[in-house]
Scaffold this active site. Structure first.
Site, PDB file in Angstrom:
ATOM      1  CD  GLU A 325      36.261  42.397  17.886  1.00 10.61           C
ATOM      2  OE1 GLU A 325      37.288  42.809  18.428  1.00 10.61           O
ATOM      3  OE2 GLU A 325      35.435  41.665  18.465  1.00 10.61           O
ATOM      4  CB  CYS A 326      34.755  37.751  13.069  1.00 10.35           C
ATOM      5  SG  CYS A 326      34.843  36.108  12.311  1.00 10.35           S
ATOM      6  N   GLY A 327      32.364  38.566  11.869  1.00 10.47           N
ATOM      7  CA  GLY A 327      31.080  38.742  11.200  1.00 10.47           C
ATOM      8  C   GLY A 327      30.717  40.197  11.006  1.00 10.47           C
ATOM      9  CB  THR A 430      40.268  42.736  12.784  1.00  8.43           C
ATOM     10  OG1 THR A 430      39.426  42.486  13.922  1.00  8.43           O
ATOM     11  CG2 THR A 430      40.923  44.087  12.921  1.00  8.43           C
TER      12      THR A 430
END
Length: 438
Positions: A325-327, A430
């Site tokens: 997720e993200c990072g 994501t």
């Protein structure tokens, strides 16, 4: 149910977080167990809450969470003497379109839970007008009760007297008066507040905030004002991404919503932390790997040189699912370009290349329909989450993971990525952080 209060304000930047931390610590010094909550998707404040209260803080989000899930989250307050929930932005600020239960505004929680609102008013640059603002907030929505105000950044006794006169005319109790004190301002960086674990003077900051509350706030009046109308409800069941979950946890991968971790463990899953920054690989006995969000762009050289982590993650991903997720999503890609334009090698499970040199803010709620499964959720599942980052995508050659829209239904270009590895393992990622399934 445990009585509670919502600490809110007319706008961001009024000092809500300082007041929240100070009250948590001041009540704790009195021997009270206070359960903290945070309205909305903010992932920084709950860690500060935990440090001040000694209890895990949980996000409550009326846009992302179904009503039964919101109600079930109150089980966290069992054994506590009172609840303090910190609002976000202004009291009635939310998105334009309603979500699962509401539009994400702090007022949604006040109305649903029956928590009276304590308004933190930044009184700098105004006098009696502050009372007009507070009175307008108190009358704006039926079912939302304002218990009183805490006046922040008061310049002088005369300043205080003028505002008190206005509050008396408005019929609003003054529960506290706080002077200007820049020493306890929170440090900031590109994604907001510095995280709690990165704040070297955190405990002294909390102690100073607690002293400010003891000196300037009527703590007994706050305790007396706490109320609730919410009934007990069983906690919502959260499907874990696996039975044994290898979870990246360090300064580069620090963010996963506390309610998810709690839900995974409540469902019987075992969480196995490891540190990519310490060049640790995921536990080879785990059946899934989860890379949370954080700040990998600040640790590019360390991650690029973490050969044991990269090799171990690649081996793991060959025949087991890995989700970021993200990072964490960025770290699963080919490379990250830092703010200076330097390219750093990442894990290579996806073809994603992201750049922090080319900054653009991406912020808001996300509604995603999965095209491929992710750990814990099947294809076609509808997920609600939140996205907040400044990195931009330079290359995204893999298949999209989901159809993604914002809270208004507008399409979002950041669809996530998915790649099937040679041994059958599915790698997915994501930019949005999962909050709940729709």
């Amino acid at each position: 149910m445990t009585p509670g209060l919502l600490i809110a304000a007319p706008a961001s930047g009024t000092g809500k977080t300082t007041v929240m931390l100070g009250l948590l610590a001041a009540f704790r010094e009195r021997g009270l167990q206070v359960q903290p909550f945070k309205n909305g998707p903010d992932y920084i404040d709950p860690a500060f809450h935990r440090a001040a209260s000694g209890r895990e803080s949980f996000n409550l989000d009326s846009w992302a969470m179904p009503g039964a899930m919101l109600d079930g989250m109150l089980v966290a307050a069992e054994g506590a003497d009172m609840v303090l929930a910190e609002g976000s932005m202004g009291l009635f600020d939310g998105v334009a379109a309603p979500g699962a239960t509401g539009n994400g505004a702090s007022a949604d929680l006040a109305a649903r839970m029956g928590w009276p609102v304590v308004l933190v008013i930044d009184a700098s640059g105004q006098a009696q007008t502050a009372a007009a603002v507070a009175q307008g907030l108190a009358r704006f929505r039926p079912g939302v009760t304002v218990a009183g105000v805490i006046l922040n950044r008061i310049a002088s006794p005369r300043h205080e007297a003028l505002i008190r006169t206005g509050m008396e005319e408005a019929g609003l109790p003054v529960l506290g008066v706080l002077p200007k004190r820049a020493a306890i301002a929170m440090p900031e960086r590109h994604l907001g507040l510095v995280q709690a674990e990165e704040q070297p003077a955190l405990q002294s900051l909390i102690a100073e905030a607690a002293q400010l509350m003891r000196e300037g706030v009527d703590l007994d009046a706050l305790i007396a004002a706490a109320r609730t109308t919410a009934g007990s409800a069983p906690p919502a069941r959260i499907t874990p991404p696996g039975q044994r979950i290898a979870l990246a946890r360090d300064a580069a991968f620090s963010f996963v919503y506390p309610h998810l971790l709690h839900g995974w463990r409540a469902a019987g899953a075992e969480v196995l932390p490891f540190s990519p920054l310490n060049d640790e690989a995921p536990d080879p006995t785990a059946d899934t790997c989860w890379l949370p969000g954080g700040y990998p762009e600040l640790h590019g050289p360390t991650l690029a040189n973490a050969d044991r982590f990269r090799t171990g993650l690649q081996t793991f991903a060959e025949n087991r699912p890995v989700h970021g997720e993200c990072g964490g999503y960025m770290a699963m890609g080919e490379a990250i370009v830092d703010k200076d334009g330097t390219r750093h090698r990442m894990a290579g499970l996806l073809g994603l290349v992201t750049s922090f040199e080319k900054r653009k803010m991406h912020l808001g709620y996300r509604l995603a329909t999965l095209a491929q499964p992710i750990p814990g959720h099947s294809a076609d599942r509808l997920l609600r989450g939140h996205e907040f980052h400044y990195s931009t995508i330079l290359d995204q050659p893999d298949a999209p993971l989901a159809q993604v829209t914002d809270a208004t239904g507008a399409k979002v270009a950041e669809t996530g990525s998915t790649r099937l590895q040679r041994g059958g393992g599915l790698s997915t990622g994501t930019f949005f952080h999962l909050i709940a399934s729709a």
